[in-house]
Each structure stands twice: as C-alpha cells, then as structure tokens.
Design a protein around this motif. Structure first.
Motif, PDB file in Angstrom:
ATOM      1  N   LYS A 123     -22.045 -78.080   1.616  1.00  0.00           N
ATOM      2  CA  LYS A 123     -22.334 -77.758   3.017  1.00  0.00           C
ATOM      3  C   LYS A 123     -23.385 -78.697   3.569  1.00  0.00           C
ATOM      4  O   LYS A 123     -24.457 -78.873   2.994  1.00  0.00           O
ATOM      5  N   GLU A 124     -23.078 -79.312   4.729  1.00  0.00           N
ATOM      6  CA  GLU A 124     -24.021 -80.237   5.342  1.00  0.00           C
ATOM      7  C   GLU A 124     -24.961 -79.497   6.274  1.00  0.00           C
ATOM      8  O   GLU A 124     -24.670 -78.389   6.734  1.00  0.00           O
ATOM      9  N   TYR A 125     -26.087 -80.146   6.547  1.00  0.00           N
ATOM     10  CA  TYR A 125     -27.079 -79.526   7.427  1.00  0.00           C
ATOM     11  C   TYR A 125     -26.612 -79.631   8.870  1.00  0.00           C
ATOM     12  O   TYR A 125     -26.159 -80.681   9.320  1.00  0.00           O
ATOM     13  N   LYS A 126     -26.734 -78.528   9.605  1.00  0.00           N
ATOM     14  CA  LYS A 126     -26.378 -78.507  11.019  1.00  0.00           C
ATOM     15  C   LYS A 126     -27.563 -77.919  11.772  1.00  0.00           C
ATOM     16  O   LYS A 126     -28.003 -76.805  11.483  1.00  0.00           O
ATOM     17  N   ARG A 127     -28.068 -78.701  12.719  1.00  0.00           N
ATOM     18  CA  ARG A 127     -29.258 -78.284  13.456  1.00  0.00           C
ATOM     19  C   ARG A 127     -29.015 -76.949  14.169  1.00  0.00           C
ATOM     20  O   ARG A 127     -28.029 -76.808  14.902  1.00  0.00           O
ATOM     21  N   PRO A 128     -29.904 -75.950  13.989  1.00  0.00           N
ATOM     22  CA  PRO A 128     -29.735 -74.675  14.686  1.00  0.00           C
ATOM     23  C   PRO A 128     -29.869 -74.872  16.194  1.00  0.00           C
ATOM     24  O   PRO A 128     -30.757 -75.580  16.661  1.00  0.00           O
ATOM     25  N   ALA A 129     -28.980 -74.256  16.951  1.00  0.00           N
ATOM     26  CA  ALA A 129     -29.015 -74.358  18.407  1.00  0.00           C
ATOM     27  C   ALA A 129     -29.608 -73.079  18.996  1.00  0.00           C
ATOM     28  O   ALA A 129     -29.344 -71.975  18.522  1.00  0.00           O
ATOM     29  N   ALA A 130     -30.408 -73.234  20.046  1.00  0.00           N
ATOM     30  CA  ALA A 130     -31.032 -72.087  20.701  1.00  0.00           C
ATOM     31  C   ALA A 130     -29.956 -71.165  21.270  1.00  0.00           C
ATOM     32  O   ALA A 130     -29.017 -71.611  21.924  1.00  0.00           O
ATOM     33  N   GLY A 131     -30.102 -69.874  21.013  1.00  0.00           N
ATOM     34  CA  GLY A 131     -29.173 -68.898  21.539  1.00  0.00           C
ATOM     35  C   GLY A 131     -27.874 -68.769  20.772  1.00  0.00           C
ATOM     36  O   GLY A 131     -27.025 -67.951  21.128  1.00  0.00           O
ATOM     37  N   LYS A 132     -27.704 -69.564  19.736  1.00  0.00           N
ATOM     38  CA  LYS A 132     -26.466 -69.507  18.962  1.00  0.00           C
ATOM     39  C   LYS A 132     -26.454 -68.256  18.080  1.00  0.00           C
ATOM     40  O   LYS A 132     -27.479 -67.870  17.514  1.00  0.00           O
ATOM     41  N   ALA A 133     -25.302 -67.650  17.952  1.00  0.00           N
ATOM     42  CA  ALA A 133     -25.195 -66.441  17.138  1.00  0.00           C
ATOM     43  C   ALA A 133     -25.479 -66.755  15.674  1.00  0.00           C
ATOM     44  O   ALA A 133     -25.217 -67.852  15.193  1.00  0.00           O
TER      45      ALA A 133
END
Length: 429
Positions: A123-133
């Motif tokens: 699994k690659e790193y994915k930047r957390p997005a504001a408001g994302k579930a």
C-alpha cells in the motif's frame, strides 16, 4: 489563555512535544502555535481530524507540552481487517492507472499495463484530504499485517541488489509512511503499535544510512527522509509515553533517538527526563556516552565508542560522522600546523577517525586543503586548512556496513534486542 485540546506534534527533532492547533485566546503565542501546528505530522493531523468530535481529557505521562488531548478510548476506532499488504481495490486502481512500482509487478509479466503481484504490492502513501471520510476497516491493515509488511520491506526490498540504494530508500520510506498512517487511523493497542513503529523505524534508519554521497541526485530526497525519521521517532516516543508497557526495546530506541539527534540540547533534555530504570540500561548509557564525547569534541573517545556500537545504533549516528571527522581534522590542523609544515602518517588518521582506508584519508585531507607528502603522509601547513560545503560523507564500511556480521536486515529489525559485540546468525524473533 485557555489550554488547547488539539495534539499535533512538532517534528523538528521528533521529541513528541505538543503544539496547539486552535487557541481560545490571542497574542504572539497563539500565532506561533498555529504556525507550528501546520508543520505537524500528516498522519497525526489525519487521525485528529477523524476524531475531533471527542472531548478532551488529561492523559498522564504524555511527553512534553499539554496533557490534554482527544481521548482515543472515547472514540471507538475501528481495527483494520485487510489481510494483504495492499488492499485489492488499490491494486486494481494502480494497475489501471499504471502506478505500480517495478518492485510490485508480477514476475515475468509482460502485459500492458503490468499486473500487480499480491505478494509484492505494498500500500502506497496517500496524503489525507480535509473532510474526507475515514477509510473503512477493509482498507486498513491490522497491526499483525503491518508488522508482516515491515518484515517484507526489510527482508525482500531493502536487500535488493538490482536497484540503487536511493531507489530502495524512496520506495521503503513511502510504504512505511503508509504503515504509520494505517496505524494512526485504527484502535491498536500500545504494545502492538510500539512493535510496528519500532520495526518501521529500524528499517527506515537502515535504508537511509545506506544512501551514498550522491543520493541527492537519485529519487530519494534526503531532507524528506530525515523529516520522516523524525516523525517516526515522535510517533514511537508518544506511544511509549501513553502506555504502561512493557516495551522491551524502549531503552534501545530512546538511545537511537539521542544518537540520531547527536548534539541536540532538546533531545538530551528529553532523554534525561526518562525514568532512572531506563537511563541505567546499557543501550541508553552507551548513547549518552557517545553524545558526551561528541559535545566535548573528544575524537579519540568518540570514534572508539562508534567502533563498538551495534548495527542499528551505527545507522542512527551515521549522519553525524562526517561532521565529527571534520571537527577532529580542524583540531589537528590547529594543533599541528606550522609555517614549514608538519607531517602525520595517514595510517594514524585512519585509526583515529575510523576511516575505511588510506584512500579515504587522502580524500578527506584534500577536501580540506591539506597537501600530501607522497601517498602515506599528510602535511599540516599553517593557513592551508579550509572548509567548503558539507563534510565528505564517506562510505562508513568500518563504522556501519561491517556490523551486520552475517545477519540479514530482517533479523536485526525483528530482534527483541541487539546484543553488544555478539555475532549472531539467527534472530530470537
């Protein structure tokens, strides 16, 4: 000014001190804390945003700063259920978009696009997005799978001979970042979380230490890697502070923290605040001795201690070796330089500075403007010593590479503890 309830942490030296994301007052302190909060670890901010609805409560023993933070117990965090190193949905998405790394492609696959190997894809790193579930449990790997992922990265990826150290470091650092994010988004126990973070930090230290002096031209960004190491130290030390343990490797990793931040007053202060029982452990006493010799500029004692450090400790201190050698050479130049020149055998410098051989000693002297007398002696002429740019990194085979002593990186990473001066062929893990 009312206390803040948020808990993003400073990653400057990985000490785990809290900074305030939102103040209920005003003034310079408020602005400064908000700016510092923006530098917080992304994984910590993501975990915070998913659980921001929880009221704060004191957490005894939290290292540095406020003891008020959103309670993880009050928010029933999920436990991951994904059994693979990479969720099937992500594998399919990355196959379709052509975002598979060559380390993850199925052997012999000639398709277009390439097919992922479930036993190799991570699994690659994915930047957390504001408001994302929040990701569902099926997209989160439980601690046992996270630990198996770290073991795979140490045993199968970090030891690859068909890739440069920079490519390996870039891949491993990204996948370990995703490991830490998965861990932050689920309700793992302190002992389980510490075991995963310890293994991840050990692998990251090893792959960063293997980067050569030309790493800046490869895919690995040394500044980003250093920041990730500090974030990992911060996460691990917070984990130690939040739980009662037991953490069998805590003394060793607190020592690694000090060695990686050699010469830092803040790091030394953090270590000196630890309980006496921890500070009396051999690993931490050894790290304190190295830090003391480094501060005093005692090159003879410093490099004598560095020669006997175990492998992981040597990886942690690797980034300071060039600066320590430059400082020792500068003191030699001040003490020995004369108008007519005074010579010193290169063999003496090889022994004093734990260099890999006469050739490295010659390169070090010439990089600092010191002339050579033949191939075996350096001449200290007054006014000739110079310092330009960063000190030469060196290969550090004597101080780092030779200390695996027949063991694999996986054995070192998964070991319960590193015995001092013992050549082991098998890990107790």
């Amino acid at each position: 000014m009312a206390p803040c309830l948020s808990r993003p942490s400073c990653k400057a030296i990985g000490c785990g001190r809290d900074y305030n994301l939102v103040h209920h007052g005003s003034g310079l302190d408020c602005a400064r804390c908000i700016l510092e909060a923006l530098e917080a670890s992304e994984s910590e901010v993501a975990a915070l945003s998913y659980n921001a609805v929880c009221p704060g409560r004191p957490t005894p023993g939290f290292v540095g700063g406020d003891e008020t933070r959103p309670p993880m117990a009050a928010c029933q965090l999920p436990v991951g259920t994904c059994p693979d190193m990479c969720p099937a949905a992500e594998r399919a998405e990355r196959e379709k978009e052509g975002r598979l790394h060559r380390f993850e492609v199925a052997p012999g696959c000639r398709g277009d696009p390439p097919r992922a190997d479930p036993q190799r894809a991570v699994k690659e790193y994915k930047r957390p997005a504001a408001g994302k579930a929040r990701p569902p449990p099926s997209q989160l790997r439980p601690p046992s799978v996270l630990l198996a992922t770290v073991r795979y990265l140490a045993g199968e990826v970090a030891e690859r001979a068909d890739a440069s150290c920079a490519e390996v470091a870039s891949f491993v650092a990204d996948r370990l970042r995703a490991v830490r994010l998965d861990l932050a988004l689920q309700g793992a126990g302190d002992a389980e979380a510490a075991a995963v973070l310890e293994a991840a930090l050990a692998v990251l230290l090893a792959v960063v230490a293997r980067l050569g002096p030309d790493a800046e031209r490869g895919p690995a960004d040394p500044v980003l890697l250093q920041a990730q190491v500090q974030e990992c130290f911060g996460s691990l030390r917070r984990c130690y502070a939040q739980g009662a343990g037991p953490h069998p490797r805590q003394a060793a990793f607190q020592g690694l923290f000090l060695l990686y931040n050699l010469g830092s007053v803040e790091a030394l202060h953090e270590v000196l605040q630890l309980p006496d029982a921890l500070r009396s452990c051999p690993a931490l006493r050894r790290a304190l001795a190295v830090d003391s010799a480094f501060r005093e500029g005692n090159a003879a004692r410093l490099f004598r201690l560095l020669r006997i450090l175990p492998y992981l400790q040597s990886c942690a201190v690797r980034c300071h070796v060039g600066r320590a050698r430059r400082g020792a050479l500068a003191r030699l130049a001040r003490a020995l330089s004369t108008p007519k020149g005074q010579t010193l055998p290169l063999g003496f410098m090889v022994h004093l500075l734990a260099l890999d051989g006469p050739e490295e000693a010659r390169d070090l002297c010439q990089a600092h403007g010191l002339p050579l007398d033949g191939q075996e002696r350096v001449v200290f002429l007054r006014g000739r010593y110079t310092e330009e740019g960063l000190p030469p990194a060196g290969t550090c085979k004597v101080l780092v590479g030779s200390k695996l002593a027949g063991r694999t990186l996986e054995e070192v990473v998964m070991a319960e503890e590193e015995d001092e001066g013992v050549d082991r062929s098998k890990s107790p893990a």
